[in-house]
Design an enzyme around this catalytic site. Structure first.
Site, mmCIF file in Angstrom:
data_model
loop_
_atom_site.group_PDB
_atom_site.id
_atom_site.type_symbol
_atom_site.label_atom_id
_atom_site.label_comp_id
_atom_site.label_asym_id
_atom_site.label_seq_id
_atom_site.Cartn_x
_atom_site.Cartn_y
_atom_site.Cartn_z
ATOM 1 C CG ASP A 42 61.733 19.716 26.269
ATOM 2 O OD1 ASP A 42 61.145 19.903 27.353
ATOM 3 O OD2 ASP A 42 61.195 19.914 25.151
ATOM 4 C CE LYS A 76 57.608 20.023 25.877
ATOM 5 N NZ LYS A 76 58.595 19.198 25.162
ATOM 6 C CG HIS A 107 53.043 20.006 23.780
ATOM 7 N ND1 HIS A 107 53.648 18.994 23.067
ATOM 8 C CD2 HIS A 107 53.666 21.141 23.385
ATOM 9 C CE1 HIS A 107 54.590 19.503 22.289
ATOM 10 N NE2 HIS A 107 54.614 20.812 22.463
#
Length: 309
Positions: A42, A76, A107
Site C-alpha cells: 500500500d 493514491k 486519498h
C-alpha cells in the site's frame, strides 16, 4: 487469504503499508516482505517514496523473486492533484516503474490548491488553513478515476477516508463503483456503521492504521495506541500471540483488509503470522466492547482545519 473485489480482482487480505518508511530502508523491507509472503503493498504519492518502492519492485521482478502479476500494488491520488488525475496516475506509475496499478484510491475527499503534479504539497492560505479548491467536485474527480480503468492504467479504483454520506454519493454518481474504501479503523475506532454500510454495498473496507497508529501516531499526533490495552494483552496471552497479531486477526475476522506499517524486520514477520489461529466469538465481542470512537490519525495538525468536523 484474499478478498474478491467488486471489480472481479482479488486483493490479499494482509498488506504492507509504506507510510513514513525511510527511503534508505525501503529496499530491504520490501524484499524481505516479499520473501516472507507479502503480496500486497500500500503506497501513496503523498508518502514521497514511490521511486524507492519502484526500485525495490524492479529488483524483485528482475531477480525472479516474484512476478508482477503476483503482486497487488495500491497507490493514491493526492489532494492537490484532483484536477490532474490522469497525469498524477502516470506520474505514480513512472516512479513505481509499473505498467498498471492494481488499485488507485482518492486519498482524501477534498481537492486542494494544485502545486504541480506529484508534488503532494498541502498549500496553506495566509490564515494558516488548508487552501481548499471549491471548483472541483468529488464527482468530477471520480469520473476522471473511471477513465484510468478504460485506459488500462488501473484495474480497480476506490476511495479513502470517505464517511457514509460521501460513500453513498459516490455510489450514486459512479459508473464504476468504488472497489475499496480505505479508512482508519482499529479496536479503539471501530466505525461499525461505516464498515457495515460499505460491505452491504459491495465495497471492501481496508483498515489503514489497523494497530491504532502505535509509535508513529504517538510521535506525530500524541495519541494512545490500543496495543497497550490490558484487555487486549489478556486476549493475546490466551492465544499465545502478540497484541498486534490479535488486533490484526480481529480486523481480518471483520472481513476488512489490514495493511500494518512497520520498519522493523521482526515485526514484518510477526504481522504476517495471523493465519494460524482464530478468535472466538466471545473474544470478538470483548474487543467489540472496547470501541472509544478514538481517531489517532488527525491531519488537522498540519492543515489548520479539521476536515472530519
Amino acid at each position: 487469504m484474499e478478498i474478491t473485489l467488486n471489480s472481479g480482482f482479488k486483493m490479499p487480505i494482509v498488506g504492507l503499508g509504506v507510510w513514513r518508511m525511510e527511503k534508505e530502508g525501503i529496499r530491504d523491507l520490501i524484499i524481505n516482505a516479499i520473501k516472507i509472503g507479502y503480496r500486497h503493498l500500500d503506497c501513496a504519492a503523498d508518502y514521497r517514496n514511490e521511486a524507492e518502492v519502484g526500485e525495490a519492485l524492479t529488483e524483485a521482478f528482475k531477480t525472479g523473486l516474484v512476478k508482477r502479476e503476483d503482486l497487488f500494488i495500491t497507490t493514491k491520488l493526492w489532494n492537490s492533484d484532483h484536477g490532474h488525475v490522469i497525469e498524477a496516475c502516470k506520474d505514480s506509475l513512472k516512479k513505481l516503474q509499473l505498467d498498471y496499478l492494481d488499485l488507485f484510491l482518492v486519498h482524501f475527499p477534498v481537492a486542494t490548491k494544485h502545486t504541480g503534479v506529484g508534488t503532494t504539497d498541502s498549500a496553506l492560505g495566509d490564515d494558516g488553513v488548508l487552501d481548499i479548491d471549491t471548483t472541483i467536485s468529488l464527482e468530477t474527480t471520480w469520473h476522471d478515476m473511471e477513465k484510468l480503468v478504460s485506459m488500462g492504467l488501473v484495474r480497480s479504483i476506490g476511495i479513502s477516508n470517505y464517511d457514509v454520506f460521501l460513500t453513498r454519493d459516490c455510489l450514486a454518481y459512479s459508473k464504476i463503483k468504488p472497489a475499496v474504501n480505505q479508512i482508519e479503523t482499529h479496536p479503539y475506532f471501530q466505525r461499525d456503521s461505516l464498515v457495515k454500510f460499505c460491505q452491504k454495498h459491495g465495497i471492501c473496507v481496508t483498515a489503514h492504521t489497523p494497530l491504532g497508529g502505535a509509535t508513529a501516531n504517538a510521535e506525530w499526533f500524541g495519541t494512545v495506541s490500543c496495543l497497550d490495552d490490558p484487555v487486549l494483552k489478556d486476549v493475546a496471552e490466551k492465544y499465545k500471540k502478540t497484541v498486534a497479531q490479535v488486533v490484526l486477526r480481529w480486523g481480518i475476522q471483520r472481513n476488512t483488509v489490514v495493511i500494518p506499517k512497520t520498519s522493523k524486520p521482526s515485526r514484518l514477520e510477526e504481522n504476517f503470522q495471523v493465519f494460524d489461529f482464530e478468535l472466538s466469538k466471545e473474544d470478538m465481542e470483548v474487543i467489540k466492547s472496547m470501541d472509544r470512537k478514538y481517531r489517532t490519525n488527525q491531519p488537522a495538525k498540519f492543515w489548520g482545519i479539521d476536515l472530519y468536523a
